[in-house]
Design a protein around this motif. Structure first.
Motif, PDB file in Angstrom:
ATOM      1  N   GLY A 273     -38.332  20.472  -3.267  1.00 16.94           N
ATOM      2  CA  GLY A 273     -38.963  21.706  -3.719  1.00 16.94           C
ATOM      3  C   GLY A 273     -37.968  22.723  -4.256  1.00 16.94           C
ATOM      4  O   GLY A 273     -38.247  23.402  -5.247  1.00 16.94           O
ATOM      5  N   VAL A 274     -36.798  22.809  -3.624  1.00 17.92           N
ATOM      6  CA  VAL A 274     -35.775  23.745  -4.085  1.00 17.92           C
ATOM      7  C   VAL A 274     -35.279  23.360  -5.475  1.00 17.92           C
ATOM      8  O   VAL A 274     -35.070  24.222  -6.335  1.00 17.92           O
ATOM      9  N   GLY A 276     -36.941  21.891  -7.811  1.00 19.16           N
ATOM     10  CA  GLY A 276     -37.957  22.276  -8.780  1.00 19.16           C
ATOM     11  C   GLY A 276     -37.996  23.779  -9.018  1.00 19.16           C
ATOM     12  O   GLY A 276     -38.066  24.235 -10.159  1.00 19.16           O
ATOM     13  N   MET A 277     -37.935  24.579  -7.941  1.00 16.51           N
ATOM     14  CA  MET A 277     -37.999  26.034  -8.092  1.00 16.51           C
ATOM     15  C   MET A 277     -36.758  26.590  -8.790  1.00 16.51           C
ATOM     16  O   MET A 277     -36.867  27.483  -9.639  1.00 16.51           O
ATOM     17  N   VAL A 280     -37.028  25.899 -12.536  1.00 12.16           N
ATOM     18  CA  VAL A 280     -37.935  26.829 -13.216  1.00 12.16           C
ATOM     19  C   VAL A 280     -37.277  28.192 -13.387  1.00 12.16           C
ATOM     20  O   VAL A 280     -37.355  28.815 -14.455  1.00 12.16           O
ATOM     21  N   ALA A 281     -36.615  28.671 -12.322  1.00 11.38           N
ATOM     22  CA  ALA A 281     -35.960  29.988 -12.400  1.00 11.38           C
ATOM     23  C   ALA A 281     -34.869  29.997 -13.465  1.00 11.38           C
ATOM     24  O   ALA A 281     -34.746  30.968 -14.227  1.00 11.38           O
TER      25      ALA A 281
END
Length: 292
Positions: A273-274, A276-277, A280-281
């Protein structure tokens, strides 16, 4: 003597603005525009569809080839436990997950650097100055399409391979321990790699550099952080993208392991999850702050 009649002055009308306010764009409109762009490049989604079919075929062929070893297991080596076939390890193989990772990452990178290469990004931002909205639409569209492709590959591979293994009485059910987790993790890594590709495309804005960087991150870098001798090296390697799905797809009832210092299941989910986030950031920040 004549009298001059003064007419009352008409009320002043507010002057028309020199730059009328641009119409607000709904997020659904941005999604539709991004879908039109993606659909117009048929090679992109055809490559993803072809990669999905090949990935399923690779998993099915791997299990079909293993039927001979299941019927005639190899001789037991001295000091080793009896041979036990692992349907998860062979049915959700690393080769097909690597293939989907490259295909999805390349698609994500193309959607970003492709517009910079052709100059279409200037037209896009002229029509829609809200850069965050444009990138948000790209992220949602590419993430959704690649998540669907990952789910199809994962679910079809699991049920098809275990249906083949049912006649040998070694097949698994989706309700068995660790199976649902493996199917979800196998599917989730595909959109994560697509988001990583988008970040690399926004950072480098070059086709060759983006794809080469993606391959180095997914396949070359893990080779530098293997082995169990140094814990800090091993832990870096286990927190790279493809290592997370490797941990999530391990059958808890098999002898398959990641060696010493293996991450926990929760740790692997968080790491995925990290990635992916952060991807995006990085994409949003780079597109907003850099000139076109």
């Amino acid at each position: 003597m004549s009298t001059v009649t003064v007419q009352p002055a008409a009320p002043l009308q507010p002057a028309a603005p020199l730059h009328p306010e641009a119409p607000l764009h709904r997020f659904t409109d941005l999604l539709a525009a991004e879908w039109i762009k993606l659909r117009s490049l048929r090679s992109t989604y055809w490559v993803l569809a072809l990669a999905s079919l090949v990935a399923i075929a690779v998993n099915i062929n791997a299990v079909h080839t293993d039927l001979t070893y299941i019927d005639h297991p190899p001789a037991r080596m001295p000091g080793m436990p009896p041979y036990r076939y692992d349907p998860l390890y062979h049915g959700l193989g690393s080769i097909s997950s690597a293939l989907m990772a490259v295909a999805a990452g390349s698609l994500g990178a193309i959607t970003v650097f492709g517009e910079y290469t052709t100059g279409l990004i200037r037209t896009t931002f002229a029509a829609v100055p809200d850069r965050r909205g444009v990138i948000g639409a790209k992220v949602l569209l590419i993430g959704g399409i690649t998540a669907l492709a990952g789910a199809v590959v994962s679910v079809v591979s699991f049920f098809a391979t275990n249906a083949m293994l049912a006649s040998r009485h070694v097949g698994l059910s989706i309700t068995d321990d660790g199976c649902l987790r493996a199917v979800l993790g196998y599917a989730a890594i595909v959109p994560v790699c697509a988001l990583i590709g988008m970040a690399l495309g926004a950072l480098l804005r070059h086709a060759t550099a983006s794809i080469v960087s993606l391959v180095m991150l997914l396949f070359i870098l893990p080779m530098m952080f293997g082995g169990d001798r140094y814990r800090w090296l091993k832990e870096i390697g286990t927190h790279l993208p493809l290592a997370t799905v490797q941990r999530l797809a391990i059958n808890p009832n098999s002898t398959t392991t990641m060696g010493k210092y293996a991450p926990s299941v929760l740790d692997s989910w968080i790491t995925m999850g990290v990635w992916g986030m952060v991807a995006v950031a990085v994409t949003v920040v780079l597109v907003r702050r850099r000139d076109v």
